[in-house]
Design a protein around this motif. Structure first.
Motif, PDB file in Angstrom:
ATOM      1  N   LEU A   1      -7.900  35.059  19.403  1.00 37.64           N
ATOM      2  CA  LEU A   1      -8.505  35.028  18.069  1.00 37.64           C
ATOM      3  C   LEU A   1      -8.623  33.601  17.542  1.00 37.64           C
ATOM      4  O   LEU A   1      -9.611  33.266  16.840  1.00 37.64           O
ATOM      5  N   ARG A   2      -7.653  32.768  17.874  1.00 38.80           N
ATOM      6  CA  ARG A   2      -7.750  31.356  17.457  1.00 38.80           C
ATOM      7  C   ARG A   2      -8.935  30.687  18.147  1.00 38.80           C
ATOM      8  O   ARG A   2      -9.669  29.894  17.532  1.00 38.80           O
TER       9      ARG A   2
ATOM     10  N   TYR B   1     -13.277  36.170   6.091  1.00 47.20           N
ATOM     11  CA  TYR B   1     -12.455  36.448   7.276  1.00 47.20           C
ATOM     12  C   TYR B   1     -12.950  37.724   7.964  1.00 47.20           C
ATOM     13  O   TYR B   1     -13.783  38.456   7.436  1.00 47.20           O
TER      14      TYR B   1
ATOM     15  N   VAL C   1      -5.202  32.393  12.323  1.00 47.50           N
ATOM     16  CA  VAL C   1      -4.909  33.819  12.558  1.00 47.50           C
ATOM     17  C   VAL C   1      -3.631  34.218  11.832  1.00 47.50           C
ATOM     18  O   VAL C   1      -2.624  33.504  11.871  1.00 47.50           O
ATOM     19  N   SER C   2      -3.680  35.346  11.170  1.00 51.25           N
ATOM     20  CA  SER C   2      -2.509  35.895  10.488  1.00 51.25           C
ATOM     21  C   SER C   2      -2.331  37.355  10.916  1.00 51.25           C
ATOM     22  O   SER C   2      -3.297  38.128  10.892  1.00 51.25           O
ATOM     23  N   GLN C   3      -1.099  37.699  11.310  1.00 49.18           N
ATOM     24  CA  GLN C   3      -0.819  39.083  11.731  1.00 49.18           C
ATOM     25  C   GLN C   3      -0.470  39.905  10.493  1.00 49.18           C
ATOM     26  O   GLN C   3       0.548  39.688   9.852  1.00 49.18           O
TER      27      GLN C   3
ATOM     28  N   VAL D   1      -8.465  36.943  10.601  1.00 49.01           N
ATOM     29  CA  VAL D   1      -8.783  35.581  11.058  1.00 49.01           C
ATOM     30  C   VAL D   1      -9.657  34.899  10.008  1.00 49.01           C
ATOM     31  O   VAL D   1     -10.669  35.461   9.570  1.00 49.01           O
TER      32      VAL D   1
ATOM     33  N   TYR E   1      -4.797  42.184  12.875  1.00 49.24           N
ATOM     34  CA  TYR E   1      -4.829  40.737  12.664  1.00 49.24           C
ATOM     35  C   TYR E   1      -6.047  40.389  11.804  1.00 49.24           C
ATOM     36  O   TYR E   1      -7.102  41.032  11.922  1.00 49.24           O
TER      37      TYR E   1
ATOM     38  N   ALA F   1     -12.058  31.731  16.371  1.00 49.85           N
ATOM     39  CA  ALA F   1     -12.215  31.015  15.099  1.00 49.85           C
ATOM     40  C   ALA F   1     -12.671  29.574  15.327  1.00 49.85           C
ATOM     41  O   ALA F   1     -13.541  29.043  14.605  1.00 49.85           O
TER      42      ALA F   1
ATOM     43  N   MET G   1      -3.198  36.204  19.637  1.00 51.10           N
ATOM     44  CA  MET G   1      -3.286  35.066  18.725  1.00 51.10           C
ATOM     45  C   MET G   1      -4.111  33.942  19.351  1.00 51.10           C
ATOM     46  O   MET G   1      -4.949  33.315  18.683  1.00 51.10           O
TER      47      MET G   1
END
Length: 419
Positions: A47-48, A147, A67-69, A77, A75, A51, A44
């Protein structure tokens, strides 16, 4: 060690092993969950950062939760703007290296025109592009407009490889449990051997005591001076001594023969034999004793086989003796032969008490005797059927047993015919 003590040790051992296994499973699972949580957090963060770097390069404001799982290993993004594949791949590699995420991953960028994620590449643990054999399809989501998605196909194996300590401790635990199970096996085996040895000594003492006592009585009678005046009586007691001496001799030979078989010291003298002739020779004395209660039904037409004559005669004699021992009064014995396919089948049946179903797998074990309670009404050491089985195995034949309590037993020997 008593039976109750052994039973208590086994129960406590099983409880202890079960507890150790349960605790080990619990802590391995906790360790795996912890590694999974750490991996998820590192992913997370990486990936953040990717982004935010993209947002910074396009002079866009940062997103708090880009970020969303989507699943345990996938994941998505929030990208907000279209992006080149090469730039995204570069940023992903850099951030994953910084966060020590050293496992394969796959990524793709959402294309709004096709409403699909365009697969980017499969990156191995060395951060190099690797060819894949099949087309990878990454799931889409309605949560973001633009995304990209990242999937970790080997996540579980990667996390498992991080559990070095727990894997080693689990192996040590398994070794300890295997050692304990082996120790229990040895204890039970020694206990069984001890019981077999005790039963054998008791049987041997009883079997030897009877002829020895009979010989003693006969010699005491022969020691009397008046016996010489009664030649018929003298001859009778001499005959008794001779019979009991032969009985002792046969018992000793059966024990020695079993010992030789156990050491692999028996060599067969294989020659062509006429089975019906051997059966006739063995059964002559039995027919004289049982008369009409002994039947021969020899229907086989092909009766020449390769066998050791002496041991084959002993096998048939043992099976006949066994049938007599476990039959009622008078015993009813039948020997039959038949040909089936390329086999000569010899069947020895009785109308005796039968063998319990639970005892059938054990009857060929050394020293095993079918339980008859506390009565010693069946003579023998429990070696006859073991000898039969060993000799049949040496000949590479087969023996089958069919028995029903109260009905009787049938022993069938399957003998391949010579070519």
């Amino acid at each position: 060690m008593s039976r109750n003590t052994i039973r208590l040790v086994i129960i406590l051992g099983v409880i202890a092993i079960s507890g150790i296994i349960a605790i080990q499973i619990y802590w391995v699972k906790k360790a795996f969950d912890l590694k999974d949580q750490q991996f998820r957090q590192s992913t997370m963060v990486a990936l953040r950062n990717v982004a935010n770097q993209i947002s910074k390069s396009y002079k866009l404001a940062k997103i708090e939760n880009p970020v969303s799982q989507y699943s345990s290993d996938y994941y998505v993004v929030n990208l907000r703007v279209p992006l080149q594949q090469s730039l995204l791949e570069h940023l992903l590699k850099e951030e994953f290296k910084k966060n020590n995420i050293n496992t394969d991953f796959e990524y793709g960028i959402y294309d709004c025109e096709t409403d699909k994620i365009v697969f980017g590449a499969h990156i191995n643990s060395d951060y190099e592009v690797e060819e894949v054999d099949q087309t990878i399809i990454l799931p889409t989501t309605d949560k973001f407009l633009n995304y990209f998605g990242v999937k970790f196909p080997n996540q579980k194996s990667y996390l498992t490889s991080k559990l070095d300590f727990w894997i080693v401790s689990s192996i040590i635990t398994m070794v300890v449990m295997a050692f304990f199970a082996y120790a229990m096996f040895i204890i039970l085996k020694q206990k069984r051997l001890s019981e077999v040895q005790r039963d054998f000594i008791n049987n041997m003492t009883h079997e030897f005591q009877t002829p020895i006592s009979t010989i003693k009585i006969a010699t005491d009678v022969l020691a009397q001076s008046k016996i010489l005046e009664q030649p018929e009586r003298f001859k009778k007691y001499v005959q008794i001594i001779k019979q009991e001496n032969n009985r002792l001799k046969n018992q000793v030979e059966s024990v020695l023969a079993t010992a030789r078989i156990g050491k692999g010291q028996i060599e067969l003298d294989m020659k062509l034999q006429e089975l019906h002739e051997i059966i006739g020779e063995v059964s002559d004395s039995v027919k004289a004793e049982l008369e009409d209660n002994f039947t021969l039904d020899l229907n086989a037409t092909k009766t020449t086989i390769n066998a050791d004559r002496m041991h084959l005669m002993n096998v048939i004699r043992n099976l006949i003796d066994n049938a007599i021992k476990y039959s009622g009064k008078p015993p009813k014995i039948k020997i039959s032969t038949r040909n089936e396919n390329n086999l000569l089948i010899v069947s020895i049946s009785d109308k005796g008490i039968g063998i319990p179903r639970e005892a059938l797998p054990k009857i060929f074990n050394k020293f095993y005797r079918v339980p008859t309670g506390n009565l010693h009404n069946v003579k023998g050491f429990g070696l006859g059927l073991n000898y039969v089985k060993e000799i049949i195995n040496l000949h590479k034949w087969k023996i089958n047993v069919i028995s029903e309590m109260g009905v009787g037993s049938v022993f069938e020997i399957n003998i391949p015919l010579p070519d």
